[in-house]
Each structure stands twice: as structure tokens, then as C-alpha cells.
Design a protein around this motif. Structure first.
Motif, PDB file in Angstrom:
ATOM      1  N   GLY A 139     -13.618  -5.627  24.946  1.00 41.10           N
ATOM      2  CA  GLY A 139     -13.721  -4.468  25.817  1.00 41.10           C
ATOM      3  C   GLY A 139     -12.347  -4.064  26.282  1.00 41.10           C
ATOM      4  N   PRO A 140     -12.224  -2.935  26.957  1.00 38.61           N
ATOM      5  CA  PRO A 140     -10.920  -2.478  27.422  1.00 38.61           C
ATOM      6  C   PRO A 140     -10.359  -3.379  28.512  1.00 38.61           C
ATOM      7  CG  PRO A 140     -12.671  -1.095  28.304  1.00 38.61           C
ATOM      8  CD  PRO A 140     -13.313  -2.005  27.307  1.00 38.61           C
ATOM      9  N   THR A 141      -9.059  -3.572  28.487  1.00 38.87           N
ATOM     10  CA  THR A 141      -8.393  -4.404  29.490  1.00 38.87           C
ATOM     11  C   THR A 141      -7.447  -3.590  30.376  1.00 38.87           C
ATOM     12  OG1 THR A 141      -6.445  -4.945  28.150  1.00 38.87           O
ATOM     13  CG2 THR A 141      -8.408  -6.302  27.838  1.00 38.87           C
ATOM     14  N   GLY A 142      -7.320  -2.290  30.077  1.00 41.55           N
ATOM     15  CA  GLY A 142      -6.390  -1.466  30.832  1.00 41.55           C
ATOM     16  C   GLY A 142      -5.059  -1.296  30.142  1.00 41.55           C
ATOM     17  N   GLY A 143      -4.842  -2.027  29.086  1.00 38.01           N
ATOM     18  CA  GLY A 143      -3.631  -1.908  28.271  1.00 38.01           C
ATOM     19  C   GLY A 143      -3.933  -2.514  26.924  1.00 38.01           C
ATOM     20  N   ASP A 144      -4.271  -1.680  25.957  1.00 36.09           N
ATOM     21  CA  ASP A 144      -4.819  -2.216  24.712  1.00 36.09           C
ATOM     22  C   ASP A 144      -4.200  -1.587  23.468  1.00 36.09           C
ATOM     23  OD1 ASP A 144      -7.300  -3.842  25.743  1.00 36.09           O
ATOM     24  OD2 ASP A 144      -7.381  -1.917  26.787  1.00 36.09           O
ATOM     25  N   ARG A 145      -4.480  -2.240  22.342  1.00 34.20           N
ATOM     26  CA  ARG A 145      -4.189  -1.716  21.020  1.00 34.20           C
ATOM     27  C   ARG A 145      -5.480  -1.821  20.204  1.00 34.20           C
ATOM     28  NH1 ARG A 145      -0.629  -0.489  23.781  1.00 34.20           N
ATOM     29  NH2 ARG A 145       1.606  -0.803  23.520  1.00 34.20           N
ATOM     30  N   THR A 146      -5.827  -0.731  19.517  1.00 36.21           N
ATOM     31  CA  THR A 146      -7.030  -0.706  18.699  1.00 36.21           C
ATOM     32  C   THR A 146      -6.643  -0.762  17.228  1.00 36.21           C
ATOM     33  OG1 THR A 146      -8.259   0.577  20.340  1.00 36.21           O
ATOM     34  CG2 THR A 146      -9.072   0.662  18.083  1.00 36.21           C
ATOM     35  N   TYR A 147      -7.450  -1.451  16.420  1.00 37.15           N
ATOM     36  CA  TYR A 147      -7.149  -1.621  15.001  1.00 37.15           C
ATOM     37  C   TYR A 147      -8.154  -0.826  14.183  1.00 37.15           C
ATOM     38  CZ  TYR A 147      -3.994  -4.764  17.096  1.00 37.15           C
ATOM     39  OH  TYR A 147      -2.995  -5.239  17.897  1.00 37.15           O
ATOM     40  N   TRP A 148      -7.616   0.123  13.430  1.00 40.39           N
ATOM     41  CA  TRP A 148      -8.416   1.141  12.736  1.00 40.39           C
ATOM     42  C   TRP A 148      -8.065   1.145  11.255  1.00 40.39           C
ATOM     43  CZ3 TRP A 148      -6.681   6.282  11.063  1.00 40.39           C
ATOM     44  CH2 TRP A 148      -7.727   7.146  10.721  1.00 40.39           C
ATOM     45  N   VAL A 149      -9.093   1.220  10.417  1.00 38.73           N
ATOM     46  CA  VAL A 149      -8.927   1.193   8.966  1.00 38.73           C
ATOM     47  C   VAL A 149      -9.365   2.536   8.399  1.00 38.73           C
ATOM     48  CG1 VAL A 149      -9.668   0.086   6.818  1.00 38.73           C
ATOM     49  CG2 VAL A 149      -9.316  -1.291   8.883  1.00 38.73           C
ATOM     50  N   THR A 150      -8.625   3.017   7.395  1.00 37.81           N
ATOM     51  CA  THR A 150      -8.980   4.274   6.744  1.00 37.81           C
ATOM     52  C   THR A 150      -8.560   4.247   5.279  1.00 37.81           C
ATOM     53  OG1 THR A 150      -8.676   6.688   6.778  1.00 37.81           O
ATOM     54  CG2 THR A 150      -6.790   5.347   7.423  1.00 37.81           C
ATOM     55  N   ASP A 151      -9.291   5.012   4.473  1.00 35.02           N
ATOM     56  CA  ASP A 151      -8.914   5.173   3.064  1.00 35.02           C
ATOM     57  C   ASP A 151      -8.254   6.530   2.837  1.00 35.02           C
ATOM     58  OD1 ASP A 151     -11.058   6.897   3.318  1.00 35.02           O
ATOM     59  OD2 ASP A 151     -12.142   6.155   1.565  1.00 35.02           O
ATOM     60  N   ALA A 152      -7.771   7.168   3.912  1.00 37.60           N
ATOM     61  CA  ALA A 152      -7.147   8.486   3.789  1.00 37.60           C
ATOM     62  C   ALA A 152      -5.974   8.435   2.812  1.00 37.60           C
ATOM     63  CB  ALA A 152      -6.652   8.961   5.151  1.00 37.60           C
ATOM     64  N   PRO A 153      -5.911   9.378   1.851  1.00 38.01           N
ATOM     65  CA  PRO A 153      -4.813   9.391   0.877  1.00 38.01           C
ATOM     66  C   PRO A 153      -3.566  10.048   1.461  1.00 38.01           C
ATOM     67  CG  PRO A 153      -6.303  11.193   0.430  1.00 38.01           C
ATOM     68  CD  PRO A 153      -6.904  10.444   1.588  1.00 38.01           C
ATOM     69  N   GLY A 154      -2.504  10.069   0.649  1.00 37.88           N
ATOM     70  CA  GLY A 154      -1.276  10.738   1.060  1.00 37.88           C
ATOM     71  C   GLY A 154      -0.321   9.809   1.775  1.00 37.88           C
ATOM     72  N   PRO A 155       0.869  10.295   2.064  1.00 32.33           N
ATOM     73  CA  PRO A 155       1.870   9.472   2.756  1.00 32.33           C
ATOM     74  C   PRO A 155       1.377   9.020   4.124  1.00 32.33           C
ATOM     75  CG  PRO A 155       2.847  11.481   1.872  1.00 32.33           C
ATOM     76  CD  PRO A 155       1.377  11.642   1.758  1.00 32.33           C
ATOM     77  N   PRO A 156       1.603   7.752   4.502  1.00 33.93           N
ATOM     78  CA  PRO A 156       1.167   7.271   5.821  1.00 33.93           C
ATOM     79  C   PRO A 156       1.759   8.091   6.966  1.00 33.93           C
ATOM     80  CG  PRO A 156       1.801   5.431   4.422  1.00 33.93           C
ATOM     81  CD  PRO A 156       2.208   6.664   3.694  1.00 33.93           C
ATOM     82  N   GLY A 157       3.015   8.538   6.791  1.00 31.60           N
ATOM     83  CA  GLY A 157       3.644   9.313   7.847  1.00 31.60           C
ATOM     84  C   GLY A 157       2.896  10.597   8.161  1.00 31.60           C
ATOM     85  N   ARG A 158       2.303  11.176   7.133  1.00 36.64           N
ATOM     86  CA  ARG A 158       1.543  12.414   7.345  1.00 36.64           C
ATOM     87  C   ARG A 158       0.301  12.136   8.193  1.00 36.64           C
ATOM     88  NH1 ARG A 158      -0.389  15.028   1.978  1.00 36.64           N
ATOM     89  NH2 ARG A 158       1.893  15.137   1.694  1.00 36.64           N
ATOM     90  N   LEU A 159      -0.355  10.995   7.938  1.00 33.18           N
ATOM     91  CA  LEU A 159      -1.534  10.641   8.721  1.00 33.18           C
ATOM     92  C   LEU A 159      -1.149  10.326  10.168  1.00 33.18           C
ATOM     93  CD1 LEU A 159      -4.521  10.099   8.953  1.00 33.18           C
ATOM     94  CD2 LEU A 159      -4.139   7.810   8.027  1.00 33.18           C
ATOM     95  N   VAL A 160      -0.029   9.629  10.353  1.00 34.06           N
ATOM     96  CA  VAL A 160       0.451   9.347  11.712  1.00 34.06           C
ATOM     97  C   VAL A 160       0.699  10.647  12.463  1.00 34.06           C
ATOM     98  CG1 VAL A 160       2.390   8.414  13.041  1.00 34.06           C
ATOM     99  CG2 VAL A 160       1.432   7.088  11.144  1.00 34.06           C
ATOM    100  N   GLU A 161       1.290  11.626  11.768  1.00 31.68           N
ATOM    101  CA  GLU A 161       1.550  12.927  12.389  1.00 31.68           C
ATOM    102  C   GLU A 161       0.253  13.648  12.733  1.00 31.68           C
ATOM    103  OE1 GLU A 161       3.944  17.104  11.428  1.00 31.68           O
ATOM    104  OE2 GLU A 161       3.988  15.437   9.997  1.00 31.68           O
ATOM    105  N   THR A 162      -0.733  13.571  11.833  1.00 26.39           N
ATOM    106  CA  THR A 162      -2.029  14.209  12.084  1.00 26.39           C
ATOM    107  C   THR A 162      -2.707  13.603  13.306  1.00 26.39           C
ATOM    108  OG1 THR A 162      -2.335  14.679   9.725  1.00 26.39           O
ATOM    109  CG2 THR A 162      -4.301  14.677  11.109  1.00 26.39           C
TER     110      THR A 162
END
Length: 268
Positions: free
Chosen positions: A192-215
Motif C-alpha cells: 500500500g502507499p507509504t507517502g513516498g513510493d516508487r511503482t514498478y510498471w511493465v509495458t510492451d510499448a515499442p519505440g525508443p524508451p525515451g519517447r515513452l518516458v516523454e509521453t
């Protein structure tokens, strides 16, 4: 103070050592009392009908450590506080039922093994395995925790995406002073949330990773690529996100999902 006033006399080495002996005895008494309380916790859980559940509570542990680190200190560093209380909490947990670690270190096995001990203490047995599938299988047994190296040659995050019972709940190491994330820990636990967290997310989105980070950034989601292999990318998102979050639903990719969340580095 007047310049002519004598300066406070420093304690002699013998006096300092005598004081250390007193403090050590008091610490031992408190540690012994805490260890005994762990037995009472286990008994209370049996009485409440909760004896079969894994006692690991990542959200509670993060709350305890954050509260401790927020208290005034003269000399104790965050690293010292975290190491001591990780050992105490780990010992307590091991007294309440099965508890064991299975470590897949990939190409950085010594680093991951050390990070696992720093995070989970010396109490739980630790077994090193050659494949992430072995660690994941062990995490499905009572009291099991899988430690999985961020090794892009083996995209184990896809397996967690297909198994919602196992959740990432910790990033190793847990202090920025100890280095960048080298592994994630997963188990059959509630997060659950602790007030300061990092979430781990998986995707099969194609293209350069930087483009997805920007999106993602344009939608208010700060993301960093942690792993990329087998057509699946693992991202760390700043904040706590539910699987149903609309911002993630709008992100590119047909096969996507949240595989867990962890407290952000405690000294960040």
C-alpha cells in the motif's frame, strides 16, 4: 560565556568507555525485551486466527523507519539506524513463522547478495539460485521472498505481470547512499502507499524508451527505465499508482501492468 571562563573538561578515555558499557547493557536489555515481544505477537496472531499468514508488512516497516529517521539525532546516521532496525524487524519476523530468501543475482550476484542481507538482515536463510524462475517459485512457498536482479538478459518482470499473487514490495538497496537499485524483492504480501513510493510498471510499448518516458511525463508521470528485454520494459514510476490508474491506461502498449510498489529510498 566569558573568554576567561574555563572550557568544559573532556571526559577521559576510561570515562567514555565506562559510559559505553552502561549504554551497551541498556541496549541489550531493550533488544532482549523487543525479541520477547515478537513471541507475544506470534501468540496474539494465533489467538486471532492469523497464524497462517506471512507476517511481512512492508508498509508498516517503512512507516516505522521513517518515524525513527524523523526523530532528532546527534550522531546516528540514516544508514546506522536503518541497518539496526532492519536486523531487529527481520529477527522479529523470523520468530513469527516461515521466512526465507531466494536470490537471483544475475551478472552481479555479490552485489545483490549483499544488498539482500542489508535489506532483510541475517535472520532469514538465504539461498542463491541460477535462474529467476527458481527464485519466483520459492517466493510462492510459505514465508518466501524472491530477490531478483535488474538483469535485462532475463526479463523476469513478465512472469510477475502474469502472476498477480506475487508483488514487488522493495527495491535494493533501500538507501541512496548505498548505490543505485540493483534488484527488486517480491513476495505474496499486501502493499500500500507509504507517502513516498516508487511503482514498478511493465509495458510492451515499442519505440525508443525515451519517447515513452516523454509521453508519460506529459501526463504527469515521472518514469525511469530499469530493464528492457524480451519485448517487455520495466519502468520505475515516482509515486504510488494503482493498476487501474487512468494515466497508465492511456500510455502506449497492449500488454501493460503494475507489478508492485516500494518505499522510496529512506534517505532521499
Amino acid at each position: 560565556m566569558d573568554a576567561s571562563d574555563p572550557k568544559p573538561t573532556a571526559r577521559t578515555l576510561e570515562a567514555v568507555r565506562a559510559r559505553l558499557d552502561v549504554v551497551d547493557r541498556r541496549l541489550l536489555e531493550l533488544i532482549d525485551e523487543r525479541a520477547a515481544l515478537a513471541g507475544e505477537v506470534a501468540a496474539a496472531k494465533v489467538a486471532a486466527g492469523e497464524s497462517g499468514r506471512f507476517a511481512l508488512r512492508p508498509t508498516r516497516e517503512a512507516e516505522v523507519l521513517r518515524n525513527l529517521l524523523a526523530r532528532p539525532r546527534k550522531a546516528a546516521t540514516p544508514g546506522l539506524v536503518v541497518r539496526i532496525w532492519r536486523e531487529l524487524m527481520s529477527d522479529s519476523l523470523s520468530r513469527q513463522g516461515p521466512y526465507h530468501l531466494s536470490v537471483f543475482g544475475g551478472g552481479q550476484a555479490p552485489v545483490v547478495r549483499e544488498a539482500a542481507r542489508m535489506r532483510f538482515g541475517a535472520a532469514p536463510p538465504l539461498a542463491e539460485v541460477g535462474r529467476p524462475e527458481e527464485a519466483i517459485a520459492a517466493a510462492r512457498t510459505p514465508g518466501g521472498v524472491a530477490i531478483l536482479a535488474l538483469d535485462s538478459r532475463t526479463p523476469w518482470w513478465g512472469r510477475l505481470l502474469a502472476d498477480p499473487t506475487l508483488r514487488v514490495f522493495a527495491a535494493l538497496p533501500c538507501l541512496t547512499a548505498w548505490g543505485r537499485p540493483a534488484a527488486l524483492a517480491a513476495a505474496e504480501v499486501e502493499i500500500g502507499p507509504t507517502g513516498g513510493d516508487r511503482t514498478y510498471w511493465v509495458t510492451d510499448a515499442p519505440g525508443p524508451p525515451g519517447r515513452l518516458v516523454e509521453t508519460l511525463s506529459k501526463d504527469g508521470v515521472a518514469a525511469e527505465l530499469l530493464g528492457d528485454a524480451g519485448g517487455l520494459r520495466l519502468f520505475e514510476l515516482v509515486g504510488y499508482y494503482q493498476s487501474s490508474d487512468e494515466r497508465l491506461a492511456r500510455a502506449p502498449g497492449r500488454l501493460t501492468g503494475v507489478i508492485g510498489a516500494a518505499s522510496a529510498p529512506l534517505d532521499a
